[in-house]
Write an enzyme that holds these catalytic residues in place. Structure first.
Site, PDB file in Angstrom:
ATOM      1  N   THR A 179      -8.751  -7.162 -50.105  1.00 13.54           N
ATOM      2  CA  THR A 179      -9.850  -6.757 -50.593  1.00 13.54           C
ATOM      3  C   THR A 179     -10.386  -5.283 -50.857  1.00 13.54           C
ATOM      4  OG1 THR A 179     -11.119  -9.040 -49.917  1.00 13.54           O
ATOM      5  CG2 THR A 179     -12.404  -7.561 -50.542  1.00 13.54           C
TER       6      THR A 179
ATOM      7  N   ASP B 266     -16.512  -9.844 -55.762  1.00 12.67           N
ATOM      8  CA  ASP B 266     -16.485  -8.607 -54.911  1.00 12.67           C
ATOM      9  C   ASP B 266     -16.429  -7.483 -55.802  1.00 12.67           C
ATOM     10  OD1 ASP B 266     -16.635 -10.639 -53.165  1.00 12.67           O
ATOM     11  OD2 ASP B 266     -14.610  -9.872 -52.101  1.00 12.67           O
TER      12      ASP B 266
ATOM     13  N   ASP C 152     -20.164 -13.285 -54.742  1.00 12.79           N
ATOM     14  CA  ASP C 152     -20.579 -12.256 -53.912  1.00 12.79           C
ATOM     15  C   ASP C 152     -20.233 -11.056 -54.415  1.00 12.79           C
ATOM     16  OD1 ASP C 152     -20.605 -14.442 -52.071  1.00 12.79           O
ATOM     17  OD2 ASP C 152     -18.784 -14.254 -51.373  1.00 12.79           O
TER      18      ASP C 152
END
Length: 375
Positions: free
Chosen positions: A136, A195, A222
């Site tokens: 990520t 994200d 998110d």
């Protein structure tokens, strides 16, 4: 962040490829052009009329000191530099290291859509050297570790699309990861899906304060997340029309605030809009990462307009049942709009007037007042 099933994605790449000033995720009007080919840096000088020895200029056609943003960042080599970026689409990965404290990045156009920094790595994308996937954090188009960073009128985007890569399960794709203390973003845009905006800190034991003023962030899962102490003021958060057959389609916020940090995310005088059907999104869920199982996520949304895209009956949900949202520091105050209706009181905790006096930018940011220079 946890991965959801892939679905058809918005064709952002085609919109970005159309050039600076194109409508990005929404049918927005074309921005006013602030510069011309003869004066690509507008009021911010030029290599021939430099605004100080620590000002560098980026132009994709060679009219600046550098043709890439990372080229200018690498050349800065010290503190207090300003980098002026001419309108254009810069397809590259940018990293601002700890040694570049006080760096300012300015888009020379009047509108953040004029100057775009974009790339397309995802968490599950294989690295070219064969050493594994990016993860990520590594997927970020722009990474900011320096303290005192400021960005103005820039679009930061990650246009990796799930539909293009059904073989990849790690669909997190970060536009910006910022972990430096006293980092401010004014009139910026953050585009992605899962994200999008990673407002973080360097470590569990370190507080990083961040300020976002008159910014726009969009995504689905998110898409504003991390453990930073971040204030969002006069910002808009937009949930995308995600083509999946389940709800919730996603969540706006996923804070992972460290337990010893009394303040996490504060959204004040903001707006939450949606391209999805009514009630398809949650306002937030807590992220308790495996790297910090003691995290105590904190989010306050106050004096904001919450549109119908947010589920008013159950605006919060769990990421893992071991960390229920009810045990976290989630609260609201004086919000309005159909998505802010208090239908089931126990499902949306409210601050008292006394508690709200501590939920301010001044309290969250302490001796740092970036709003005084937010123009």
């Amino acid at each position: 962040m946890a991965t959801h099933s892939p679905g058809a994605a918005v064709g952002r790449r085609a919109l970005l490829a159309a050039g600076a000033g194109a409508a990005l995720a929404l049918a927005v009007s074309s921005p006013a052009r602030a510069v011309t080919d003869r004066a690509p840096f507008g009021p911010f000088g030029s290599p021939g009329a430099r605004h100080g020895s620590r000002t560098l200029y980026v132009h994709p056609g060679g009219l600046g000191d550098h043709t890439t943003v990372q080229g200018a960042v690498s050349a800065a080599g010290g503190t207090g530099f300003t980098i002026v970026v001419a309108p254009g689409v810069y397809r590259e990965v940018v990293t601002v290291g700890e040694d570049l404290a006080g760096l300012t990045l300015i888009g020379a156009g009047r509108d953040p859509r004029d100057t775009v920094i974009v790339y397309d790595n995802a968490a599950g994308t294989l690295k070219p050297d064969g050493s594994g996937t990016y993860g990520t954090s590594g997927s970020a188009t722009t990474t900011v570790r320096a303290a005192g960073f400021t960005a103005r009128r820039i679009t930061f985007a990650n246009d990796w699309l799930r539909a293009d890569h059904p073989e990849i399960s790690g669909t997190q794709a970060v536009a910006v990861k910022v972990s430096g203390d006293r980092s401010a973003f004014h009139h910026c845009r953050f585009l992605g899906h899962q994200d999008t905006l990673y407002a973080d800190s360097p470590s569990v034991s370190t507080v990083a304060r961040q300020f976002f003023s008159h910014c726009y962030a969009e995504g689905d899962v998110d898409f504003v997340f991390g453990r930073g102490r971040a204030v969002f003021e006069h910002c808009r958060f937009h949930t995308l029309a995600r083509d999946v057959d389940f709800t919730p389609k996603g969540m706006v916020f996923a804070p992972s605030t460290a337990r010893d940090n009394p303040y996490g995310y504060l959204a004040v005088r903001c707006r939450i809009s949606s391209a999805a059907q009514d009630g398809a999104y949650k306002l937030s869920r807590p992220w308790v990462p495996s790297s910090d199982p003691t995290a105590w996520p904190s989010l306050v949304v106050r004096d904001s307009v919450i549109g119908p895209g947010i589920d008013a009956v159950q605006p919060y949900t769990n990421m893992r049942d071991a960390y229920p949202w009810q045990a976290q520091r989630f609260a609201e105050y004086r919000n309005s709009g159909p998505g802010a209706r208090v239908i089931v009181p126990e499902n949306r905790p409210q601050l008292t007037a006394a508690q709200a006096r501590s939920a301010t930018r001044e309290v969250y940011l302490g001796d740092w007042a970036p709003w005084r220079n937010a123009g």
